[in-house]
Enzyme design. Structure first.
Site, PDB file in Angstrom:
ATOM      1  N   GLY A 294      -3.801  88.902  77.775  1.00 15.95           N
ATOM      2  CA  GLY A 294      -5.046  89.388  77.578  1.00 15.95           C
ATOM      3  C   GLY A 294      -5.827  90.028  78.928  1.00 15.95           C
ATOM      4  O   GLY A 294      -6.965  89.977  78.634  1.00 15.95           O
ATOM      5  N   ASP A 295      -5.255  90.531  79.604  1.00 13.07           N
ATOM      6  CA  ASP A 295      -5.706  91.202  80.979  1.00 13.07           C
ATOM      7  C   ASP A 295      -4.444  91.913  81.518  1.00 13.07           C
ATOM      8  O   ASP A 295      -3.402  92.226  80.829  1.00 13.07           O
ATOM      9  CB  ASP A 295      -5.964  90.128  81.876  1.00 13.07           C
ATOM     10  CG  ASP A 295      -7.401  90.778  83.017  1.00 13.07           C
ATOM     11  OD1 ASP A 295      -7.203  91.865  83.016  1.00 13.07           O
ATOM     12  OD2 ASP A 295      -8.493  89.789  83.136  1.00 13.07           O
ATOM     13  N   ASP A 296      -4.376  92.291  82.872  1.00 11.55           N
ATOM     14  CA  ASP A 296      -3.362  93.142  83.462  1.00 11.55           C
ATOM     15  C   ASP A 296      -2.067  92.266  83.323  1.00 11.55           C
ATOM     16  O   ASP A 296      -2.202  91.120  83.451  1.00 11.55           O
ATOM     17  CB  ASP A 296      -3.781  93.239  84.825  1.00 11.55           C
ATOM     18  CG  ASP A 296      -5.277  94.084  84.978  1.00 11.55           C
ATOM     19  OD1 ASP A 296      -5.417  95.081  84.170  1.00 11.55           O
ATOM     20  OD2 ASP A 296      -5.947  93.561  85.831  1.00 11.55           O
TER      21      ASP A 296
END
Length: 482
Positions: free
Chosen positions: A260-262
């Protein structure tokens, strides 16, 4: 006649009973043979150990209900006595092992069986509070301290966390809900955090549903992260895959990340705190990475980069349905630098941006940052890339009076989506060159007919570390008591 029938019936019952007993004995024997096999096995690691124990030797129960925090810590504390005598390894057998946070020791290996699952406790009291990182000055979720990570270690030498693709399940939904509803007074825990340590290997594991970041080596050196499968819902908040932070000589390879992010976020401290701490991330190799993250980057540099980021190399990367390929995130007040970045052989499918550099990221720890602390972004090299179904080729936004310089992009072909932007390159306050790039770059990146942008030919020292064939043989503990 009735007597014969009765005798025949009794013989049949006796025969069936014998078969059942033999069957049970055979099954029991097979189970014993299976257990004996699990008492010894081979695996690979950067360091092998002279002493061994199983988690069950310390009273642990793998039923998914019994809390095993004390068993984990008792096992590690007991095995720490062998640090100067060839080190020790702790085997986590098949089962579901509910646990809170526990601390590792030096010259130590934690090994998870392929059917072992570490389940992070949902009891917040099982997650002690620790101080904020000095290079950040505060927690990232809240101004105060932070919850300790599930697997934590500090000031360690020679530590291995590995397995036969066993699972560490952060059961992060509880934390995600607290974060979204503003119920957190402290920063969420990570799955694995190793601080101030040297010679670290994290490999061959499945990490799922982390409360926040998954793997965070910070203030450390000679770190190898390989063969990880990291997954979380793409809507989960800040579930970064691997975040090397103020660390030197790091290798990340052969990992699959859905987050859900990098997928990879390279960091080195936040504004005035990172500048004062002054520890860069330097000498990082990322290779053979597959990333899926619709709202974030495959590789992000920053935004916390105030201690500096230097000599980052990435190659043979596959991105699928990811917001951007490589993103540099910084702003006025960050200070520090991002320089000598080399990326080649990326394949990207369904992207919003291939290249993204942001000089106005904002997000300061407090109001005490220095507005005159300008970041230096220079020597950024991208080559040999193919992308398809792309909305926009590049968004490159430097800082007025502080341009991003030394950008080189060569041999890049970008196929556009049906809904692609009319203007494919948005460039402000940057300087650089290109060669053989489609679609045609902006005027600030003129074509210089180069062969290729730079990529170092000498390997990092961490790439030369030899993997050894290790063995585990259970040592039955004599005299241990809790």
């Amino acid at each position: 006649m009735e007597l014969r029938r009765s005798q025949r019936t009794n013989h049949i019952i006796d025969a069936v009973s014998v078969l059942l007993v033999l069957g049970l004995l055979a099954t029991r024997g097979a189970e014993c043979r299976k257990d004996r096999i699990l008492d010894s096995f081979e695996y690979t690691a950067v360091s092998c150990r002279a002493h061994s124990a199983s988690l069950t030797d310390f009273g642990a129960v793998g039923d998914g209900v019994t809390l095993n925090t004390k068993a984990f810590q008792a096992a590690i504390d007991h095995l720490s006595q062998f640090a100067s005598d060839g080190g020790a390894q702790l085997f986590v057998p098949r089962g579901r092992w509910l646990t809170g946070s526990f601390n590792l020791t030096s010259h130590f290996t934690l090994y998870l069986h392929k059917d072992a699952v570490l389940l992070a406790s949902q009891d917040v009291s099982e997650w002690p509070l620790i101080e904020p990182l000095p290079s950040y000055g505060r927690g990232r979720d809240a101004p105060g301290g932070r919850y300790i990570s599930l697997i934590f270690g500090t000031n360690l030498t020679d530590v291995v966390i590995t397995g036969d693709n066993g699972t560490i399940d952060g059961q992060g939904d509880l934390w995600w809900q607290k974060y979204r509803s503003g119920q957190l007074n402290y920063t969420r825990p990570y799955l694995i955090e190793i601080m101030y340590s040297d010679q670290v290997q994290i490999s061959n594991l499945a990490l799922v549903n982390s409360p926040s970041w998954n793997v965070h080596p910070v203030y450390s050196s000679n770190v190898i992260v390989q063969g990880l499968t990291i997954t979380a819902p793409v809507t989960s908040p800040n579930t970064d895959g691997i975040n090397p932070d103020s660390s030197t000589n790091v290798l990340i390879e052969d990992c699959y990340i859905v987050s859900g992010d990098d997928c990879i976020a390279v960091k080195s401290g936040w504004d005035q705190y990172g500048i004062a701490f002054g520890m860069p991330t330097k000498g990082l190799m990322i290779r053979r990475l597959t990333c899926i993250s619709p709202d974030s980057a495959v590789i992000a540099l920053g935004s916390e980069m105030s201690g500096g980021i230097e000599d980052v190399r990435a190659e043979d990367i596959l991105a699928i349905n990811t917001e951007s390929g490589v993103r540099i995130k910084t702003s006025v007040g960050r200070g520090g630098y991002v320089k000598d970045i080399y990326v080649r052989r990326m394949t990207m499918k369904t992207m919003k941006w291939v290249f993204w550099m942001t000089g106005n990221y904002g997000s300061h720890p407090d109001g005490n940052f220095d507005p005159n602390a300008l970041p230096a972004i220079q020597g950024i090299n991208y080559g040999d890339m193919v992308a398809e179904n792309v909305t926009m080729a590049a968004r490159l936004e430097g800082i007025a009076g502080d341009p991003f310089t030394g950008i080189c992009i060569s041999n890049v072909t970008i196929g556009l989506a049906a809904t692609a932007k009319k203007v494919q390159w948005n460039c402000t306050n940057i300087e650089g060159i290109t060669s053989d790039v489609t679609p045609q770059p902006c005027e600030l990146l003129p074509d210089q007919a180069l062969t290729n942008c730079a990529f170092p030919t000498e390997c990092l020292p961490v790439e030369a570390v030899q993997i050894q064939a290790c063995s585990y043989k259970r040592n039955y503990l004599i005299g241990y008591s809790d």
